[in-house]
Design a protein around this motif. Structure first.
Motif, short mmCIF file in Angstrom:
data_model
loop_
_atom_site.label_atom_id
_atom_site.label_comp_id
_atom_site.label_asym_id
_atom_site.label_seq_id
_atom_site.Cartn_x
_atom_site.Cartn_y
_atom_site.Cartn_z
N VAL A 218 0.81 -1.22 0.00
CA VAL A 218 0.00 0.00 0.00
C VAL A 218 0.85 1.27 0.00
O VAL A 218 0.59 2.19 -0.79
N PRO A 219 1.88 1.39 0.85
CA PRO A 219 2.68 2.62 0.80
C PRO A 219 3.32 2.87 -0.57
O PRO A 219 3.40 4.01 -1.02
N VAL A 220 3.78 1.80 -1.22
CA VAL A 220 4.39 1.98 -2.54
C VAL A 220 3.35 2.48 -3.53
O VAL A 220 3.60 3.41 -4.31
N MET A 221 2.17 1.88 -3.52
CA MET A 221 1.13 2.28 -4.47
C MET A 221 0.63 3.70 -4.18
O MET A 221 0.16 4.39 -5.08
N GLN A 222 0.78 4.16 -2.95
CA GLN A 222 0.32 5.50 -2.60
C GLN A 222 1.40 6.57 -2.80
O GLN A 222 1.08 7.70 -3.13
N MET A 223 2.67 6.20 -2.60
CA MET A 223 3.69 7.24 -2.49
C MET A 223 4.87 7.14 -3.45
O MET A 223 5.64 8.10 -3.58
N ALA A 224 5.07 6.00 -4.10
CA ALA A 224 6.21 5.88 -5.01
C ALA A 224 6.01 6.78 -6.23
O ALA A 224 5.05 6.63 -6.97
N LYS A 225 6.93 7.71 -6.43
CA LYS A 225 6.79 8.67 -7.52
C LYS A 225 7.01 8.04 -8.89
O LYS A 225 6.45 8.50 -9.89
N ASN A 226 7.81 7.01 -8.94
CA ASN A 226 8.15 6.35 -10.19
C ASN A 226 6.99 5.45 -10.65
O ASN A 226 6.67 4.46 -10.00
N PHE A 328 -4.19 4.89 -9.38
CA PHE A 328 -5.34 5.29 -8.55
C PHE A 328 -4.93 5.74 -7.15
O PHE A 328 -5.23 6.87 -6.73
N ARG A 329 -4.26 4.88 -6.40
CA ARG A 329 -3.90 5.24 -5.02
C ARG A 329 -2.93 6.42 -4.99
O ARG A 329 -3.05 7.30 -4.14
N PHE A 330 -1.97 6.44 -5.92
CA PHE A 330 -0.94 7.48 -5.92
C PHE A 330 -1.54 8.86 -6.13
O PHE A 330 -1.28 9.80 -5.36
N TYR A 331 -2.36 8.99 -7.17
CA TYR A 331 -2.89 10.33 -7.47
C TYR A 331 -4.04 10.72 -6.55
O TYR A 331 -4.25 11.91 -6.28
N SER A 332 -4.79 9.74 -6.05
CA SER A 332 -5.82 10.07 -5.05
C SER A 332 -5.15 10.63 -3.80
O SER A 332 -5.62 11.60 -3.20
N ASN A 333 -4.02 10.01 -3.42
CA ASN A 333 -3.26 10.48 -2.28
C ASN A 333 -2.68 11.87 -2.54
O ASN A 333 -2.67 12.75 -1.67
N LYS A 334 -2.22 12.09 -3.76
CA LYS A 334 -1.61 13.36 -4.12
C LYS A 334 -2.64 14.49 -4.09
O LYS A 334 -2.33 15.62 -3.67
#
Length: 676
Positions: A218-226, A328-334
């Protein structure tokens, strides 16, 4: 409120989880032997009555339910593969025995005689009468109205379905994916993500091991910029257990065949006739109506996410090629971070797991009029497991039950969050009670060398949710174990747990237990305001994800012959419903969609269906009366939790609400007018 520590074990027979493979097999043999003995006696009754037919069958369920649950539960938690293997084998044997038992026509004939004895039925207490009706219905739904040939075939199907489900689940538990990334590839992850993380050398480069367990994934899918990092991990996650696709496809066909034998057009039709929804048409209409309403929100959310990704692509000098499910998770978090200045990394500093657990337990103590006592040195299956006694708050003599917490991931353990009702409560013949036992399994981040286990706010909501299941089980007070948690209608069973998630958004509640793990300072009022303001960011898309799962479930189970291309159906429907594509990947998330083989087949819609009821209960009673109003809490315990499955959920809802439920509160809770 202080949680005391018990030096010894007070009330209720303490369960033995220290089983060897030979112990497990001996228990299986004893259960089957005793069950056959009771069924022979029931089948041979010359004049069947409630006392000589129904009660012995129900008492067998009372007496042996806990042993059965313990030995089949161990496959999800034991650190020893030999125990997990023996537990899986035990589940197969006991499942086959249960199927065989529910297809015994001689036993059914005795049960049916009691059901058809109007004079005796009228004289029974309501729960006893419902027991007869539900028991007879069980036999009927297991083919006792069929001819011998069809009954034999149905029995074969049920045994095979049990084998498929056990294997499917075991594959998921035993096969976590793993991938190696450099520190640069994991840019965006907080420092504590790397603290204590295992590294390996690959082509002369040190890389970090990342698995598909939730605290890694989950943290990778939410926060990894790459984006490639997120994509690669998503592919690894959705490529796990490819053998499960064939198992699911076989199960779907067998379920369809079984439904036809039992006079139903589809498996969904068969399942839903016992639920509040009653028909597939009702479910599909519910999902599509909700989808249309959610699209109003999701269209705006998609535009925001797309704009952010286009900007990122422009900065990186890459073409924009679309939105993918690993976005999904990354940009929702952003979006939340940019619009509301909130981040999981900041928030989790205020949610150390021990403090949160104590705070959440205090909420339940106050609401339900209970007192929890932590047991020192409990007899458990792993050193990380905690055990608690449950007592009535104002009565030191009234014991209620036990629960266990197993909160951290490890190899071979069940890898999501759930509650296992291990022992049901029931009334003993001498008038005393057997006390219920429940286990919560979760996979929260472990402590590191520099910090205790810290929870995200989503983890806090998960804790509140799963405790809702624990206390639904613990607080049910029925005469027969048959009517405890597992007999609650499937499209209502999530409602109590979902309702309790609302406490995780109440500022006055959060400030009681959210404290900084280093300073002990309570969570700042400004941060709570930002969190609450961000609550509904992405709510359209997140709920559409639930709609997708529900529609996929219906697509594979509301089909006449069960001939479904699982991979194509899953990927196409996900993109169509959520707006996020699988791109050029050749994966299928259905292989690890455990609900489809874990009892939620043709029932996944129940999460959103129950959300309507949970929102109504919260807004109409708790918000109106005050979330800490003890009378409301006790009304909730008495009308929603205490009856278990001994009456229809619609009756419990109306008694608690004082009227029939409606969608108004749910729609308003996600920012939609009830007129949309």
């Amino acid at each position: 409120m202080v949680i005391l520590r018990a030096q010894g074990l007070a009330r209720g027979a303490v369960l033995n989880f220290a089983r060897t493979p030979s112990d497990i097999q001996a228990t299986v043999n004893a259960i089957i032997s005793r069950g056959n003995e009771i069924q022979r006696a029931v089948a041979n009754q010359m004049q069947p009555t409630f006392a000589n037919t129904i009660a012995p069958l129900a008492k067998f369920e009372n007496d042996y339910g806990a042993d059965s649950s313990v030995i089949t539960f161990l496959q999800n938690v034991s650190t020893r593969k030999s125990i997990r293997d023996a537990s899986s084998k035990a589940e197969q044997q006991l499942s086959a025995f249960r199927i065989e038992s529910l297809m015994r026509k001689d036993v059914y004939d005795s049960v049916k005689e009691v059901l058809n004895n109007k004079k005796e039925m009228e004289a029974l207490e309501p729960e006893d009468r419902r027991l007869v009706e539900k028991m007879a219905e069980q036999y009927w739904r297991n083919g006792l109205g069929l001819n011998h040939e069809h009954r034999e075939r149905l029995g074969q199907i049920k045994v095979r379905l049990s084998e498929l489900g056990i294997t499917f689940s075991r594959n998921i538990n035993e096969n976590d994916g793993r991938i190696l990334f450099t520190r640069q590839e994991l840019d965006g992850l907080p420092e504590d993500y790397f603290d204590g993380r295992v590294t390996e050398m690959e082509d002369g480069v040190e890389k970090y091991v990342v698995t598909t367990k939730y605290p890694d994934l989950v943290p990778v899918m939410q926060m990894a910029k790459n984006e490639q990092t997120r994509k690669q991990l998503a592919v690894v996650s959705e490529s796990r257990c490819p053998e499960n696709i064939a198992l699911l496809e076989e199960a779907i066909k067998l379920r369809a065949e079984a439904a036809h034998l039992l006079g139903h057009r589809t498996h969904a039709s068969f399942v839903l006739e016992q639920n509040m929804a009653e028909t597939p048409e009702t479910v599909i209409e519910f999902e599509h109506d909700l989808q249309a309403k959610l699209n109003v929100l999701a269209d705006k959310e998609i535009k925001e996410i797309e704009a952010l990704k286009r900007d990122d692509c422009q900065v990186a000098g890459k073409p924009f090629t679309g939105l993918f499910h690993w976005d999904f998770r990354f940009y929702s978090n952003k979006v939340k971070e940019l619009k509301h200045k909130v981040s999981d990394d900041e928030i989790k500093q205020y949610f150390p797991v021990e403090q949160v657990t104590r705070g959440v337990l205090d909420i339940y103590q106050q609401m339900l009029g209970l007192r929890f006592v932590k047991v020192d040195n409990p007899p458990v299956w792993h050193k990380d497991v905690e055990m608690y006694e449950v007592w009535e708050a104002n009565d030191n003599q009234t014991f209620v039950g036990h629960f266990y917490l197993d909160l951290y991931p490890r190899d071979g353990k069940y890898n999501h969050a759930c509650v296992n009702p291990i022992r049901a409560g029931f009334a003993r013949p001498d008038g005393t009670r057997e006390y219920p036992v429940a286990v919560m399994l979760a996979n929260f981040p472990k402590p590191t060398s520099s910090a205790p286990a810290l929870l995200t706010h989503d983890d806090v909501l998960t804790l509140l949710h799963e405790f809702g299941h624990v206390f639904h089980h613990i607080c049910a007070e029925t005469k027969w174990s048959h009517f405890q948690l597992e007999s609650v209608q499937m499209d209502f069973i999530e409602a109590p747990s979902q309702m309790l998630e609302n406490w995780g958004w109440e500022p006055s509640v959060l400030r009681k237990f959210a404290v900084h793990y280093k300073t002990g300072e309570p969570i700042p009022e400004d941060l709570v305001k930002r969190m609450v303001a961000a609550k509904n960011e992405g709510v359209g898309l997140s709920n559409l994800r639930q709609v997708f799962f529900g529609l996929f479930d219906m697509a594979i189970h509301d089909t006449f012959d069960g001939n479904i291309d699982i991979k194509s159906t899953y990927n196409t429907l996900r993109e169509k419903t959520t707006g996020f594509s699988a791109g050029d990947t050749d994966t299928c998330g259905a292989a690890t969609f455990g609900h489809m083989m874990g009892g939620y087949d043709a029932g996944y819609y129940g999460y959103l269906w129950a959300k309507v009821y949970s929102s109504d209960m919260y807004a109409s009673r708790f918000l109106k009366d005050g979330v800490e109003n003890p009378k409301t809490g006790m009304d909730y315990r008495r009308e929603i939790l205490l009856p278990g499955g001994s009456r229809d959920a619609s009756v419990s809802l109306e008694k608690f609400l004082g009227r029939g439920p409606n969608k108004k509160a749910f729609l308003e809770s996600i920012g939609l007018s009830s007129k949309v």
